[in-house]
Scaffold this active site. Structure first.
Site, PDB file in Angstrom:
ATOM      1  N   ASN A  57       0.856   2.140   7.131  1.00 36.62           N
ATOM      2  CA  ASN A  57       0.540   1.185   5.839  1.00 36.62           C
ATOM      3  C   ASN A  57       0.358   1.743   4.690  1.00 36.62           C
ATOM      4  O   ASN A  57       0.716   1.281   3.585  1.00 36.62           O
ATOM      5  CB  ASN A  57      -0.690   0.514   6.362  1.00 36.62           C
ATOM      6  CG  ASN A  57      -0.840  -0.553   7.370  1.00 36.62           C
ATOM      7  OD1 ASN A  57      -0.192  -1.306   7.284  1.00 36.62           O
ATOM      8  ND2 ASN A  57      -1.558  -0.247   8.030  1.00 36.62           N
ATOM      9  N   ARG A  78       0.751  -1.235  -0.002  1.00 38.08           N
ATOM     10  CA  ARG A  78      -0.093  -0.072  -0.203  1.00 38.08           C
ATOM     11  C   ARG A  78       0.871   1.234   0.058  1.00 38.08           C
ATOM     12  O   ARG A  78       0.285   2.230  -0.292  1.00 38.08           O
ATOM     13  CB  ARG A  78      -1.090  -0.012   1.176  1.00 38.08           C
ATOM     14  CG  ARG A  78      -2.019  -1.058   0.893  1.00 38.08           C
ATOM     15  CD  ARG A  78      -3.032  -0.967   2.209  1.00 38.08           C
ATOM     16  NE  ARG A  78      -2.650  -1.565   3.221  1.00 38.08           N
ATOM     17  CZ  ARG A  78      -3.143  -1.590   4.386  1.00 38.08           C
ATOM     18  NH1 ARG A  78      -4.315  -0.991   4.740  1.00 38.08           N
ATOM     19  NH2 ARG A  78      -2.732  -2.286   5.275  1.00 38.08           N
ATOM     20  N   ASN A 127      -7.278  -4.171  20.633  1.00 39.71           N
ATOM     21  CA  ASN A 127      -5.661  -4.877  20.193  1.00 39.71           C
ATOM     22  C   ASN A 127      -4.999  -3.796  19.576  1.00 39.71           C
ATOM     23  O   ASN A 127      -5.157  -3.734  18.451  1.00 39.71           O
ATOM     24  CB  ASN A 127      -5.967  -6.273  20.016  1.00 39.71           C
ATOM     25  CG  ASN A 127      -4.599  -6.823  19.534  1.00 39.71           C
ATOM     26  OD1 ASN A 127      -3.715  -6.730  20.575  1.00 39.71           O
ATOM     27  ND2 ASN A 127      -4.636  -7.849  18.689  1.00 39.71           N
ATOM     28  N   ARG A 144      47.463  42.892 -10.803  1.00 37.56           N
ATOM     29  CA  ARG A 144      46.427  42.990 -11.862  1.00 37.56           C
ATOM     30  C   ARG A 144      47.148  44.055 -12.899  1.00 37.56           C
ATOM     31  O   ARG A 144      48.231  44.559 -12.929  1.00 37.56           O
ATOM     32  CB  ARG A 144      45.451  43.829 -11.181  1.00 37.56           C
ATOM     33  CG  ARG A 144      45.862  45.293 -10.260  1.00 37.56           C
ATOM     34  CD  ARG A 144      44.989  45.726  -9.446  1.00 37.56           C
ATOM     35  NE  ARG A 144      45.308  46.996  -8.929  1.00 37.56           N
ATOM     36  CZ  ARG A 144      45.052  47.353  -7.865  1.00 37.56           C
ATOM     37  NH1 ARG A 144      43.841  46.847  -7.031  1.00 37.56           N
ATOM     38  NH2 ARG A 144      45.330  48.593  -7.250  1.00 37.56           N
ATOM     39  N   TYR A 170      33.596  32.784  -2.188  1.00 35.19           N
ATOM     40  CA  TYR A 170      33.627  31.053  -1.954  1.00 35.19           C
ATOM     41  C   TYR A 170      34.876  30.880  -1.509  1.00 35.19           C
ATOM     42  O   TYR A 170      35.992  31.230  -2.145  1.00 35.19           O
ATOM     43  CB  TYR A 170      33.412  30.658  -3.398  1.00 35.19           C
ATOM     44  CG  TYR A 170      33.947  29.119  -3.605  1.00 35.19           C
ATOM     45  CD1 TYR A 170      33.174  28.256  -2.810  1.00 35.19           C
ATOM     46  CD2 TYR A 170      35.468  28.640  -3.922  1.00 35.19           C
ATOM     47  CE1 TYR A 170      33.311  26.623  -2.923  1.00 35.19           C
ATOM     48  CE2 TYR A 170      35.549  27.277  -3.952  1.00 35.19           C
ATOM     49  CZ  TYR A 170      34.498  26.452  -3.318  1.00 35.19           C
ATOM     50  OH  TYR A 170      34.882  24.980  -3.189  1.00 35.19           O
ATOM     51  N   GLN A 175      12.077 -14.887   7.102  1.00 37.66           N
ATOM     52  CA  GLN A 175      10.777 -15.406   6.892  1.00 37.66           C
ATOM     53  C   GLN A 175      10.663 -15.626   5.445  1.00 37.66           C
ATOM     54  O   GLN A 175      10.328 -14.448   4.794  1.00 37.66           O
ATOM     55  CB  GLN A 175       9.600 -14.753   7.534  1.00 37.66           C
ATOM     56  CG  GLN A 175       8.252 -15.319   7.483  1.00 37.66           C
ATOM     57  CD  GLN A 175       7.036 -14.567   7.746  1.00 37.66           C
ATOM     58  OE1 GLN A 175       6.939 -13.155   7.739  1.00 37.66           O
ATOM     59  NE2 GLN A 175       5.885 -15.146   8.287  1.00 37.66           N
ATOM     60  N   ASN A 205      40.754  39.277   7.232  1.00 36.49           N
ATOM     61  CA  ASN A 205      39.474  39.793   6.779  1.00 36.49           C
ATOM     62  C   ASN A 205      39.386  39.522   5.193  1.00 36.49           C
ATOM     63  O   ASN A 205      40.534  39.793   4.440  1.00 36.49           O
ATOM     64  CB  ASN A 205      39.233  41.185   6.785  1.00 36.49           C
ATOM     65  CG  ASN A 205      38.104  42.162   6.390  1.00 36.49           C
ATOM     66  OD1 ASN A 205      37.168  41.950   6.749  1.00 36.49           O
ATOM     67  ND2 ASN A 205      38.304  42.392   5.097  1.00 36.49           N
ATOM     68  N   ARG A 261      29.219  23.927   3.546  1.00 34.22           N
ATOM     69  CA  ARG A 261      29.281  22.713   3.183  1.00 34.22           C
ATOM     70  C   ARG A 261      30.284  21.688   4.120  1.00 34.22           C
ATOM     71  O   ARG A 261      30.923  22.221   5.056  1.00 34.22           O
ATOM     72  CB  ARG A 261      29.911  22.700   1.782  1.00 34.22           C
ATOM     73  CG  ARG A 261      28.916  23.058   0.779  1.00 34.22           C
ATOM     74  CD  ARG A 261      29.231  23.337  -0.696  1.00 34.22           C
ATOM     75  NE  ARG A 261      29.914  22.114  -1.289  1.00 34.22           N
ATOM     76  CZ  ARG A 261      30.824  22.332  -2.297  1.00 34.22           C
ATOM     77  NH1 ARG A 261      31.047  23.342  -2.874  1.00 34.22           N
ATOM     78  NH2 ARG A 261      31.246  21.157  -2.972  1.00 34.22           N
TER      79      ARG A 261
END
Length: 461
Positions: free
Chosen positions: A228, A16, A170, A440, A366, A73, A377, A333
């Site tokens: 169920n 189910r 029950n 740069r 990042y 079983q 900093n 992360r």
């Protein structure tokens, strides 16, 4: 008290659920439902836990691991037949045996402990965990005698009108005297329409053997809820989530809006911490005292020390030391360690990065595979260029360094103690202590350049 054993039935197919995943492996508050059952038994120091598996046996065993014993079983021939598969492990042992189901995950230690205590006080051969429901339609009724002992369990379809008026049902959960259980199981027959061996038949068998069978009513019937299908799964999730947040609130945690707060079972939270709406706390997350978590914080397996603020952030397998702030809109992360008093600001992503005490990464950066010292900093737009297409490389920024905005640190590279990196630089060589690195292109101004270039919407002569 006597030794405790348990048999957990988890062999059914669970059609189910309409799922490729075995029913008992569907999570409730972040943990497979059968794991909830096993963890509850482990918390009670149950000596032998035998899980009966069948459909999806390999998946169930992979999830539960080596902490329990497995019985298989091969054919599903009823609940009594399932219990009989545990005989090689429990047959000759003395003590009390619980019979539980892998799809009934909400039973608490308190309820099972009370059930066991009552069972042993009554010196019963079997004790049925019952529940009193306002509408017991569809459930087996508990029929008692004048002294309160259980005479029999009558299924709804077989019950008389008088028996259907009984509201005590029950739950399918039992305590047995272990030796008497196996004696009774030998007498169970399958002479019914389904041709199956039913565990409920043990009640009548024990009564016929002159044994005492009693019933113990659960204080909270919802604990006995079986799952169920997906609807019942969501109901169990809601019930357990509410129980979890109430427990934290009673232990001194402020949860502003419990209905919009999602806390999994194994999370711990210190007193005087405030959990804001929309927060998800998952796995084995631990949070210290006097923190503010959220709104909209999503933490999985994160260790948070005292006096930390985390807002609008996603964190996975990371740690945050005292007095630090994270967010808004940060992504931390696995492998990241945020030191004391650190500020991780908006739109910052960390991955496998260690950030030293008092350092600041305020925004739009990042930092991955990096070790950042104390008092550093990191300017806006800084990127640690850690991946060369084949291998991840490490960036080191020593104590007191200042990294200007829009800087690329091309790993492997080191910025020395108290060094400066000029804004807009791409650094691919180590920077010595106390140095200023400028990397740069020299600016060149082309005078009158704009007047010589064609522009949209402007006719050229």
């Amino acid at each position: 008290m006597s030794k405790i054993h348990a048999v957990v039935l988890a062999a059914g197919q669970g059609t189910r659920m309409k799922s490729k995943l075995h029913k008992v492996l569907h999570p409730v508050c972040g943990k497979p439902m059968v794991q909830h059952v096993v963890d509850t038994l482990a918390a009670m120091q149950v000596e032998d836990i035998v899980v009966v598996v069948g459909h999806g046996a390999d998946a169930v065993q992979a999830e539960l691991g080596d902490g329990v014993t497995y019985a298989r079983q091969e054919k599903q021939l009823g609940t009594a037949h399932a219990v009989q598969q545990a005989a090689p492990f429990l047959l000759d042992k003395e003590g009390t045996t619980f019979l539980l189901y892998g799809d009934v995950p909400l039973l608490s230690v308190e309820t099972l402990t009370a059930l066991r205590s009552y069972h042993e006080e009554q010196q019963a051969a079997a004790t049925v965990l019952t529940a009193v429901l306002p509408n017991p339609t569809g459930y087996g009724r508990i029929v008692r005698n004048e002294t309160g002992e259980v005479l029999r369990i009558v299924e709804h379809k077989d019950a008389s009108s008088e028996e259907r008026a009984i509201q005590e049902i029950n739950t399918g959960i039992y305590c047995f005297d272990n030796l008497k259980l196996w004696k009774a199981l030998k007498e169970v027959k399958n002479d019914n329409v389904q041709g199956e061996y039913y565990l409920t038949d043990c009640v009548g068998i024990l009564r016929n053997q002159g044994e005492k069978v009693v019933g113990f009513a659960a204080d909270d019937p919802d604990e006995t809820m079986g799952i169920n299908d997906r609807v019942q799964l969501s109901e169990a999730e809601a019930y357990l989530r509410r129980r979890i947040v109430v427990g934290h609130m009673r232990n001194g945690v402020t949860i502003i809006d419990p209905s919009s707060t999602y806390i999994e079972t194994d999370v711990s939270i210190g007193a005087d911490t405030i959990i804001q709406p929309g927060t998800f706390l998952r796995g084995r997350t631990t949070i210290g005292t006097d923190c503010v978590i959220g709104p909209q914080a999503d933490l999985t397996d994160v260790k948070v020390e005292d006096n930390v603020s985390i807002t609008y952030a996603v964190m996975v397998e990371a740690s945050v030391a005292a007095q630090a702030t994270v967010g808004p809109y940060a992504y931390v992360r696995p492998g990241s360690e945020i030191g004391p008093g650190v500020k991780i600001g908006d739109f910052v992503e960390l991955k496998n990065a260690k950030i030293g005490e008092g350092s600041k990464i305020p925004h739009l950066s990042y930092v991955g595979d990096a070790e950042i010292g104390a008092g550093v900093n990191i300017g806006c737009g800084t990127i640690t260029v850690n991946y060369d297409g084949a291998v991840k490389h490490k960036t080191v920024v020593d104590d007191g360094a200042f990294v200007g905005c829009n800087t690329n640190l091309v790993a492997p590279v080191k910025v020395g103690k108290n060094a400066y990196v000029a804004a807009g630089s791409t650094i691919h060589q180590d920077v010595p202590d106390d140095a200023l690195a400028i990397a740069r292109e020299r600016q060149v101004n082309k005078l009158d350049y704009a007047n010589r270039m064609p522009r949209k919407g402007k006719k050229q002569s």
